[in-house]
Design a protein around this motif. Sequence first.
Motif, mmCIF file in Angstrom:
data_model
loop_
_atom_site.group_PDB
_atom_site.id
_atom_site.type_symbol
_atom_site.label_atom_id
_atom_site.label_comp_id
_atom_site.label_asym_id
_atom_site.label_seq_id
_atom_site.Cartn_x
_atom_site.Cartn_y
_atom_site.Cartn_z
ATOM 1 N N TYR A 1 0.829 -1.206 0.000
ATOM 2 C CA TYR A 1 0.000 0.000 0.000
ATOM 3 C C TYR A 1 0.865 1.258 0.000
ATOM 4 O O TYR A 1 0.576 2.231 -0.706
ATOM 5 C CB TYR A 1 -0.924 -0.015 1.222
ATOM 6 C CG TYR A 1 -1.783 1.217 1.348
ATOM 7 C CD1 TYR A 1 -2.935 1.362 0.582
ATOM 8 C CD2 TYR A 1 -1.427 2.243 2.234
ATOM 9 C CE1 TYR A 1 -3.722 2.497 0.694
ATOM 10 C CE2 TYR A 1 -2.208 3.379 2.355
ATOM 11 C CZ TYR A 1 -3.355 3.506 1.577
ATOM 12 O OH TYR A 1 -4.132 4.635 1.674
ATOM 13 N N ILE A 2 1.937 1.248 0.799
ATOM 14 C CA ILE A 2 2.816 2.413 0.881
ATOM 15 C C ILE A 2 3.537 2.654 -0.441
ATOM 16 O O ILE A 2 3.663 3.798 -0.897
ATOM 17 C CB ILE A 2 3.838 2.228 2.025
ATOM 18 C CG1 ILE A 2 3.123 2.299 3.376
ATOM 19 C CG2 ILE A 2 4.935 3.281 1.953
ATOM 20 C CD1 ILE A 2 4.021 1.984 4.549
ATOM 21 N N LEU A 3 3.983 1.584 -1.088
ATOM 22 C CA LEU A 3 4.697 1.736 -2.367
ATOM 23 C C LEU A 3 3.765 2.208 -3.476
ATOM 24 O O LEU A 3 4.200 2.890 -4.416
ATOM 25 C CB LEU A 3 5.358 0.412 -2.772
ATOM 26 C CG LEU A 3 6.580 -0.008 -1.957
ATOM 27 C CD1 LEU A 3 7.050 -1.390 -2.388
ATOM 28 C CD2 LEU A 3 7.713 1.005 -2.110
ATOM 29 N N GLY A 4 2.491 1.847 -3.379
ATOM 30 C CA GLY A 4 1.524 2.311 -4.375
ATOM 31 C C GLY A 4 1.679 1.627 -5.713
ATOM 32 O O GLY A 4 2.281 0.547 -5.827
ATOM 33 N N THR A 5 1.198 2.285 -6.731
ATOM 34 C CA THR A 5 1.176 1.672 -8.063
ATOM 35 C C THR A 5 2.552 1.642 -8.725
ATOM 36 O O THR A 5 2.796 0.844 -9.622
ATOM 37 C CB THR A 5 0.207 2.445 -8.974
ATOM 38 O OG1 THR A 5 0.593 3.834 -9.011
ATOM 39 C CG2 THR A 5 -1.215 2.339 -8.450
ATOM 40 N N SER A 6 3.454 2.524 -8.300
ATOM 41 C CA SER A 6 4.780 2.559 -8.932
ATOM 42 C C SER A 6 5.538 1.260 -8.694
ATOM 43 O O SER A 6 6.223 0.757 -9.588
ATOM 44 C CB SER A 6 5.600 3.740 -8.399
ATOM 45 O OG SER A 6 5.820 3.600 -6.998
ATOM 46 N N GLY A 7 5.416 0.719 -7.489
ATOM 47 C CA GLY A 7 6.006 -0.588 -7.212
ATOM 48 C C GLY A 7 7.477 -0.573 -6.869
ATOM 49 O O GLY A 7 7.945 -1.395 -6.104
#
Length: 420
Positions: free
Chosen positions: A172-178
Motif C-alpha cells: 500500500y505504501i509503495l503504491g502503483t509505482s512498485g
Amino acid sequence: MADNSPARTTAPGTESRQPPHRQAVARVLEGWGLLFRHKLSAGELGALPVVLVLAAVWIVFQCLNENFLSPRNLSNLSVDIVGTGLIAVGIVFVLLLGELDLSVGSISGLAAAVFAVLNVNNGVPEWLALIVAVLAGTAAGTVQGYSFARTRVPAFVVTLAGLLTWNGLMLYILGTSGTVNLNERGLVARLTSYYFHDDAAAYAAAAVSVGTVFLVSYLARRRRRSVGMPHRSLRAVALRTGVVAVIAFATAYLLNRFQGLPLALLIFLVVVAGLDIVLRHTRYGRQVYALGGGVEAARRASLRVTRVQTAVLAVSGTMAAIGGLFLASRITSVSQSSGSGVLLLNAVAAAVIGGTSLFGGRGTTWSAVLGMLVIQSIASGMAITDTPAAVQFMITGGVLFAAVVIDSLARRSQEAHGRA
C-alpha cells in the motif's frame, strides 16, 4: 599400598625440562581437552559443528575454484552477510524463548518502503526517514510481542498474521509505482558500498575487537571468581584472546588486500557484539534465557514474563527493519518483492545452523554470524562455480536438517545428564 596415581604419558622429568611458557600452554590445552570431552559427552557442542561445516565448505569450493578465497570474494562475502545476518540476530532472541517469528521478512520490506517513500518521494530528510523506518519495525514487533504475551497464542501464529499484514501495508505504501530507487549518494545507499581504504582502519578495528574480547572475558572471570563460581584461568583467557587475535588480524589483512574495511561489516560486528553483551551480561539477557528454560518456572520466580516477551519481539522487529535497510542499500532500490522470497528462510536457517536451539534457552548472537557465513558461502561458491540455484537450496536444506538433528541429539544428551 597400591599406587592409584595416573600413569605418566611422558618420560619422568620431561615436563620439568620444558620452558615455563610451554608448560603453561600445555596445561591450558590439556584443560581445554578435558572440558571438550566433558561437553561432548553432555551434548554441549557449542559452535564446533558449524565451524567444521564452514571449513569444509571453504575447502571444497576453493578446490573447485581458486578464486573462492580471494580477497575480492571474501570482501564481497563479508558485505553480503550483513542484511540477512542482522535479521537473523533478531531471530536468535525469539528462538531463545523457544518461539519463532515469521514476520521479519515483511517487516524488513515495510521499513525499507517507509524510508524510500519518505525520503525519495516526499523529500523528508534522510536522517528523519531513517529513524521513522526503524521505529516502524520496532512498533510492528512490539504489537506482535504484546499480542503474543497477553493472549498466549503461539508466536508463530501471531507473526504469521503479521507477515500478511505488514506485507500488505508495504504494498500500500509503495503504491502503483512498485519500485523506488534510492539516492545513490545518500547515507543508506552508501551503507554497503563505503570502504575504509586506509589499512590502519582495519587493523585498528581488529585491535579493538581483541581488546574487547580480553576485557569482557577477564571481567567475567573476576565476577565469577568473586562469588565462588567455576571460572577460566588467566592462561585460558589469554589463549582464547590469542585465537581471536589471529582471526581478527588475518581478516584485516585479507580485507586490506582488496578495498579495505567495509562499513557494513563494521556496523554488523559492533551490533552483534553489543547485543551479545546484552544477552550474556545483563539482567534482561538472563531473563530471556530463563524464559527459554520454562515460562511457568520463570513466572514463579517473579519474572515479568509479558514485558520480556514483548521486548524480545520488539528487538526482532527492530533488527528486521535495520536489516531491510541494508538489503535495500545493497541493490539501491525498494520494490514490491522486498522482504519476500527466501529471506525469511535464510534468516531462520542462519540462526539454527549457527547453533541456536529450536527448543529455547541456548544460543548467542554470534550464532547468526556463523550460520550466515555458511549460507552465504554456499551461495557464493555456487555462483563462482556456475552451479544451478536449485543445488544451492538442496545443500542449504541438507545443512539445516543436519543442524536440527544435532540440536535434537544434543538436547537428548543434556536431558540424560540432567541439564535440560
